[in-house]
Design an enzyme around this catalytic site. Structure first.
Site, PDB file in Angstrom:
ATOM      1  N   ASP A  46     -34.471 -67.018  30.994  1.00 14.44           N
ATOM      2  CA  ASP A  46     -35.334 -68.268  31.332  1.00 14.44           C
ATOM      3  C   ASP A  46     -36.799 -67.833  31.813  1.00 14.44           C
ATOM      4  O   ASP A  46     -36.920 -67.282  32.921  1.00 14.44           O
ATOM      5  CB  ASP A  46     -34.716 -68.946  32.824  1.00 14.44           C
ATOM      6  CG  ASP A  46     -35.201 -69.935  33.307  1.00 14.44           C
ATOM      7  OD1 ASP A  46     -34.887 -70.448  34.273  1.00 14.44           O
ATOM      8  OD2 ASP A  46     -36.239 -70.558  32.606  1.00 14.44           O
ATOM      9  N   ASP A  62     -41.214 -72.634  28.767  1.00 16.81           N
ATOM     10  CA  ASP A  62     -40.038 -72.707  29.508  1.00 16.81           C
ATOM     11  C   ASP A  62     -38.708 -72.526  28.648  1.00 16.81           C
ATOM     12  O   ASP A  62     -38.149 -73.519  28.244  1.00 16.81           O
ATOM     13  CB  ASP A  62     -39.924 -73.569  30.510  1.00 16.81           C
ATOM     14  CG  ASP A  62     -38.680 -73.502  31.419  1.00 16.81           C
ATOM     15  OD1 ASP A  62     -38.534 -74.199  32.477  1.00 16.81           O
ATOM     16  OD2 ASP A  62     -37.874 -72.362  31.476  1.00 16.81           O
TER      17      ASP A  62
END
Ligand SMILES: C[C@H](Cc1ccc(C(C)(C)C)cc1)[C@H](NN)c1nnnn1Cc1ccc2c(c1)OCO2
Length: 325
Positions: free
Chosen positions: A32, A213
């Site tokens: 992430d 992201d």
């Protein structure tokens, strides 16, 4: 050192999971770039919250960091919390001999339910790590100094395994040239300025400040850009019921073009025809949604799986490199 690890897509490319050795145990973690904690399901997680998940057992080789805790909540209102150990973490052969491993003692229902997911490996800047009383470094920051090049690359793919590479750029993974843009690190994200968006040769307006992201499934864009995009899809509506824009699954979904560093990059319409919105399969949920209430424009996996991206800290000024796959 350098190395490469597979990024395996879940159904509908909802997220991508990578096998990681944590204290000698293999867990599938969601890498992430929009958060900075490496946390895992563990033998400390109540059985009622961890059935179906691989668990890290700190007793094997973990060294407890006594008094250290962590508590993270994500923008989708999921979250987890627990205690901290130092242990060996290996990603694609790249070894962190003593990495802060955040063992969960509690996880939210969303994490309980995604049994493919054994935790997250944060790749944002360590300034947003949640460990107290002393912030810990991300895996990348821990190993950065030992990498052949202080960078990692992300090559996510639609419906098939992609890769995260650490320490090198594999020139066979992209076409054309890599366009670099500066990164603003004050919020702890890989944040940059994107430019004009178009679809069907019509301007949709400027995307502006955005974060790259990998931990977010969709693209969350400014409302003006989002509504201008869906104005090109007949039958599309912003449905409160469905939780966002939906359209007939047989609609003609246009490619989305975005300018970054003066170059135009394309997200194919088929990636934006994301999933069936209901059991009838008649309406489909869009891969582009408004950034309302999120506070950021997020270029998530729907965008990233069309790209090859370099997360570069080779110089004192971090930068992002973008190329078409
Ligand atoms: C959501 C992920 C973090 C996460 C990943 C996976 C999961 C499950 C496995 C349980 C499915 C939950 C959470 C994201 N990572 N940078 C994130 N972490 N903090 N903010 N964001 C971005 C954002 C913020 C708000 C939003 C959103 C996105 O989608 C919908 O609303």
């Amino acid at each position: 050192q350098s190395g490469s690890v597979a990024a395996n897509p879940e159904q509908y490319d909802e997220s991508y999971l990578c096998p990681v050795q944590v204290g000698g145990q293999t867990l599938n973690l969601d890498f992430d770039t929009g958060s900075a904690d490496l946390w895992v399901f563990s033998t400390l997680t109540p059985a009622s919250e961890s059935t179906g998940h691989a668990k890290y057992n700190p007793k094997t080789s973990g060294k407890a960091k006594s008094g250290y805790t962590w508590n993270i909540s994500y923008g989708d209102n999921s979250g987890a919390s627990g205690t901290v150990y130092a242990d060996k973490v290996v990603v694609g052969g790249v070894t962190a001999t003593s990495q802060a491993v955040e063992a969960a003692t509690s996880v939210s229902t969303q994490f309980m339910q995604d049994t493919d997911n054994d935790g997250l490996l944060g790749l944002a800047f360590s300034t947003i790590n949640t460990v107290q009383p002393q912030q810990q470094t991300t895996f990348f920051d821990t190993v950065k100094g030992t990498l052949a090049k202080k960078l990692f690359t992300v090559d996510l793919k639609a419906g098939t395994a992609g890769t995260y590479d650490f320490g090198y750029i594999d020139n066979s993974k992209y076409s054309g040239t890599i366009t670099y843009v500066p990164v603003k690190t004050t919020n702890g994200f890989w944040e940059f300025t994107a430019g004009a968006a178009t679809a069907n040769n019509r301007s949709l307006g400027s995307v502006g400040d955005a974060i790259a992201d990998t931990g977010t499934t969709l693209m969350y864009l400014p409302t003006a850009v989002t509504s201008a995009y869906y104005a090109q899809i007949s039958g599309s509506t912003n449905s409160a019921d469905a939780g966002g824009y939906i359209f007939p699954c047989d609609a003609d979904v246009p490619d989305f073009h975005i300018a970054i560093g003066g170059k135009s990059f394309t997200v194919p319409g088929e990636y934006i025809n994301f999933t069936p919105a209901d059991n009838s399969g008649e309406q489909c949920f869009g891969g582009i949604q408004p950034n309302t209430g999120i506070g950021f424009t997020i270029l998530g996996d729907v965008f990233l799986k069309a790209m090859f991206v370099v997360f570069d800290q080779t110089t004192s000024a971090p930068r992002l490199g973008f190329a078409a796959q």
